[in-house]
Design an enzyme around this catalytic site. Structure first.
Site, short mmCIF file in Angstrom:
data_model
loop_
_atom_site.label_atom_id
_atom_site.label_comp_id
_atom_site.label_asym_id
_atom_site.label_seq_id
_atom_site.Cartn_x
_atom_site.Cartn_y
_atom_site.Cartn_z
N HIS A 83 1.01 -1.16 0.12
CA HIS A 83 -0.05 0.07 -0.01
C HIS A 83 0.78 1.35 -0.04
O HIS A 83 2.04 1.41 0.73
CB HIS A 83 -1.10 0.15 1.30
CG HIS A 83 -2.29 0.57 0.91
ND1 HIS A 83 -3.26 0.37 0.17
CD2 HIS A 83 -2.47 2.04 1.40
CE1 HIS A 83 -4.09 1.32 0.28
NE2 HIS A 83 -3.74 2.28 0.77
N ASP A 162 -14.61 1.78 5.24
CA ASP A 162 -13.77 2.51 4.68
C ASP A 162 -14.18 3.05 3.31
O ASP A 162 -13.75 4.13 3.07
CB ASP A 162 -12.28 1.73 4.40
CG ASP A 162 -11.32 2.63 3.80
OD1 ASP A 162 -10.77 3.75 4.24
OD2 ASP A 162 -10.82 2.43 2.64
N ARG A 169 -14.02 11.67 3.40
CA ARG A 169 -12.80 12.54 4.06
C ARG A 169 -12.48 13.41 2.79
O ARG A 169 -11.79 14.51 2.93
CB ARG A 169 -11.95 11.51 4.28
CG ARG A 169 -12.05 11.11 5.73
CD ARG A 169 -11.05 9.86 5.87
NE ARG A 169 -9.57 10.20 6.06
CZ ARG A 169 -8.79 9.30 5.53
NH1 ARG A 169 -8.91 8.19 5.16
NH2 ARG A 169 -7.70 9.83 5.40
N SER A 184 -7.77 3.98 7.85
CA SER A 184 -8.05 3.62 6.73
C SER A 184 -7.07 2.43 5.93
O SER A 184 -7.53 1.53 5.16
CB SER A 184 -7.99 4.78 5.71
OG SER A 184 -8.01 4.46 4.31
N LYS A 188 -8.30 -1.83 5.52
CA LYS A 188 -8.01 -2.51 4.31
C LYS A 188 -6.76 -3.80 4.36
O LYS A 188 -7.30 -4.82 3.77
CB LYS A 188 -7.78 -1.77 3.08
CG LYS A 188 -8.75 -0.47 2.63
CD LYS A 188 -8.43 -0.04 1.62
CE LYS A 188 -7.46 1.11 1.69
NZ LYS A 188 -8.12 2.30 2.24
N1 URA Z 1 -4.57 5.46 1.34
C1 URA Z 1 -5.60 4.98 1.88
O1 URA Z 1 -5.90 3.79 1.71
N2 URA Z 1 -6.17 5.72 3.13
C2 URA Z 1 -5.85 6.96 3.09
O2 URA Z 1 -6.51 7.56 4.17
C3 URA Z 1 -4.75 7.52 2.49
C4 URA Z 1 -4.11 6.83 1.57
#
Ligand code: URA
Length: 443
Positions: A83, A162, A169, A184, A188
């Site tokens: 990520h 999320d 957001r 967030s 995930k």
């Molecule tokens: N990536 C994400 O999945 N969430 C965030 O809040 C910022 C970057």
């Protein structure tokens, strides 16, 4: 009686929220029983007051558990998550996921859409005609098993909290909050049933956390949450002062990702791919020297195996592979050139301003309900460190909007041309350890 207003008030007054109340608040929101306006107030209160570590961990737990958690025990091999904390021109997941899959690592990846000025992997994938990157749980597992990687979005089954909070957001100025980003990202990632997790934590003008100190603090918290949940988690701190590569905008970035999978990507992007690839393979247990790992990554690319994986994924998700295989060009929106009015050296390209210019062109959302123009975007013609003459192209942009001068100005203002030669930017600033120390990293 459960009253959401009391929870918003507790956060507003910076008083601790009991674990059960926070869990219930997230659960009720994910199932549609708390309206967006109350969640917006809560998000702003968190943005302003922060969260305790206990609250943040409860947030991660409850966001993850708002849906199902994957069970990938029947999938062989090491399961690695990846990520990025978000940037401009960041197409690394589109390259790294098929590349690592071609080397036998399973990559289950839940990604997001564009946030603010930054791009989103799902929007990029949707620019491939026919491809629907939001799949059921059953299909997620089927594609992962068959191809070796899968990239999909949050759904009603997978991290629905999320899915809703992320887009809220984006339009309530509450993106740049460390506990909300940790909630967030980690909700995930921890729904992916991982053995290991690779994080690309961005810092600089185009990152959500511009200051290196804040980005390192974010990285430390992300690593600690990952380790606490039993997932081997490592993070690189990477530069987002200037955009990654030359392409910014969904379809343009898919094309550049394919160039990378052919071994022909821009040097900064390839350096990021190889650096993150080294850490990924290390997490999966590879003890070879960095140079040897890079050779293996390069072989997977030069043999065509990594690109084949990408095509297989596109095919499984209903995408038209002929478009990308033959590098067919779409009827892109009209092309406009930004020519240099000055001779000199490119000393900076402000990633935030370029991200905003790309949004203006139509590649991102300014409001929650906005449609993205998948073919709008910017191609930078020069990188930091290069010389430029008067009249030479600095960038090309594509837009269907009738605001060409605004976009052109925005791009022009993002690019600094100086008399002294600019230094090329190093894409990787270092690796962050679990104690939040920045360690040197080289390939
Ligand atoms: N990536 C994400 O999945 N969430 C965030 O809040 C910022 C970057």
């Amino acid at each position: 009686m459960f009253n959401p207003v009391e929870i918003i008030k507790l956060k507003r007054e910076n008083r601790p929220i009991p674990k059960d109340s926070l869990t219930r608040f997230i659960k009720e929101y994910a199932s549609g029983r708390i309206p967006d306006y109350q969640m917006s107030a809560f998000l702003m209160a968190v943005f302003l007051q922060g969260m305790t570590v206990e609250e943040m961990v409860t947030l991660v737990h409850s966001m993850r558990d708002s849906g199902k958690v994957l069970d990938l025990s029947d999938i062989d091999g090491f399961k690695l998550g990846k990520h990025s904390t978000g940037g401009v021109g960041d197409k690394i997941s589109l390259v790294l996921a098929p590349l690592l899959a071609s080397m036998g690592i399973s990559i289950p990846m839940i990604s997001g859409r564009g946030l603010g000025h930054s791009g989103g992997t799902l929007d990029k994938l949707e620019s491939i005609p026919g491809l629907n990157p939001v799949v059921s749980l059953a299909k997620f597992k089927r594609v992962l098993k068959k191809v070796g990687f899968v990239i999909s979005g949050q759904t009603d089954e997978l991290v629905p909290a999320d899915r809703r909070m992320y887009s809220l957001r984006d339009v309530t100025a509450t993106i740049e909050s460390i506990p909300l980003v940790v909630g967030s990202i980690m909700s995930k990632k921890l729904a992916e049933d991982l053995d290991g997790l690779l994080l690309d934590v961005k810092t600089g003008k185009g990152a959500f956390f511009r200051s290196q100190k804040d980005a390192i603090h974010l990285a430390k918290l992300l690593i600690q949450v990952g380790l606490d949940f039993g997932v081997e988690t490592r993070a690189l701190l990477t530069d987002m002062d200037q955009p990654t590569g030359c392409a910014v905008g969904n379809w343009l970035e898919v094309q550049e990702a394919i160039q990378c999978l052919r071994g022909e990507g821009p040097s900064d992007t390839m350096e990021l791919v190889y650096s993150l690839g080294i850490v990924a393979l290390r997490i999966a247990g590879d003890v070879d020297a960095p140079g040897e790992i890079v050779s293996k990554l390069q072989q997977s690319i030069s043999s065509g195996r990594a690109l084949e994986k990408f095509f297989a994924y596109v095919h499984e998700l209903g995408g038209d592979t002929s478009v990308i295989e033959k590098d067919k060009r779409f009827p892109l929106p009209r092309e406009h050139q930004v020519l240099s009015q000055k001779a000199g050296n490119l000393s900076a390209i402000d990633a935030y301003e370029i991200g905003m210019a790309s949004c203006l062109a139509g590649a991102g959302r300014l409001r929650m309900e906005d449609d993205v123009d998948h073919f709008a975007g910017i191609l930078l013609k020069k990188q930091v460190g290069e010389g430029v003459e008067i009249g030479e192209p600095l960038a090309t942009f594509y837009t269907r909007k009738d605001i060409k001068p605004e976009i052109e100005n925005q791009i022009r203002n993002a690019i600094t041309i100086s008399e002294t030669p600019g230094k090329p930017v190093k894409p990787v600033r270092g690796e962050i350890d679990r104690n939040g120390r920045l360690m040197s990293f080289g390939i």
